[in-house]
Design an enzyme around this catalytic site. Structure first.
Site, short mmCIF file in Angstrom:
data_model
loop_
_atom_site.label_atom_id
_atom_site.label_comp_id
_atom_site.label_asym_id
_atom_site.label_seq_id
_atom_site.Cartn_x
_atom_site.Cartn_y
_atom_site.Cartn_z
CB SER A 106 40.96 48.63 42.56
OG SER A 106 41.96 47.75 42.93
CG ASP A 156 40.34 41.52 38.39
OD1 ASP A 156 41.54 41.42 38.72
OD2 ASP A 156 39.60 42.42 38.80
CG HIS A 187 42.25 44.96 38.96
ND1 HIS A 187 41.37 44.25 39.76
CD2 HIS A 187 42.66 46.01 39.73
CE1 HIS A 187 41.27 44.85 40.94
NE2 HIS A 187 42.04 45.92 40.94
#
Ligand code: MLT
Length: 206
Positions: A106, A156, A187
């Site tokens: 991320s 996501d 995610h």
């Protein structure tokens, strides 16, 4: 005595010449990805810095103005800061600076992608979990010796398939050898991501 590299970090010495640079997500710490690094390559050294920016008390690697909208000036500054940290940490810990593989999740994947684009000499390979385009560089870097794995989630809510494709395209135009995969996930990371990354490291980067 050598100066101490200036990010709060964990360093776990390994048996091989490879170092995994572990870059956590928003709200993470230098300890978060150590178990993942050990799972991906039990022989590698692990270097895991903590992001220096705070968002409501949550560590990050650079500032953002909103979800997915980045403060580009801060991003460039933080990217260079992290690259310089790697150079000094490689000297300090006597690690091979030609075998540094980033493993980012991320926000950590986004600064790893930024480092590929802005400081292309630093990383030999990168595993980017749930990454997006961090910035578009003014000049195209030479990534012809660099291998990149991008691993994304089909559902996501933060990174769309188009955005992930744009990142893969940007890196490929710079010459990188890019593998991109999508898993049934949001995610969050899944065991599929980890299995793929472990296998890719052995097959592609060894
Ligand atoms: C970022 O800010 O880097 C991305 O939005 C991912 C995140 O950290 O939520």
């Amino acid at each position: 005595m050598r100066p101490q590299p200036d990010f709060i970090h964990e360093f776990v010495p390994g048996k091989s010449d490879r170092t995994l640079l572990l870059l956590h997500g928003t709200g993470g710490s230098e300890r978060d990805l150590v178990p993942l690094g050990q799972e991906l390559d039990p022989n590698a050294s692990l270097l895991s810095p903590r992001g220096k920016t705070l968002e409501n008390g949550m560590p990050r690697f650079f500032r953002r103005l909103a979800e997915g909208v980045f403060d580009l000036e801060d991003l460039r500054k933080r990217t260079n800061e992290l690259a310089d940290f790697l150079i000094s940490a490689a000297k300090h810990y006597e690690i091979d600076n030609k075998q540094i593989v980033a493993v980012g999740y991320s926000n950590g994947a986004n600064i790893a992608a930024s480092m590929l684009l802005v400081r292309p000499e630093i990383l030999s390979a990168a595993i980017l979990f749930r990454a997006m385009v961090p910035l578009v560089p003014e000049t195209t870097p030479d990534l012809s010796a660099t291998r990149v794995l991008i691993s994304e989630g089909d559902d996501d809510p933060i990174v769309s398939a188009a955005e992930a494709g744009r990142l893969a395209g940007l890196l490929r135009r710079a010459g990188a050898d890019v593998t991109i995969r999508f898993f049934q996930s949001g995610h969050e990371l899944t065991t599929d991501d980890v299995d793929l990354a472990r296998e890719w490291l052995t097959r592609v980067v060894d």
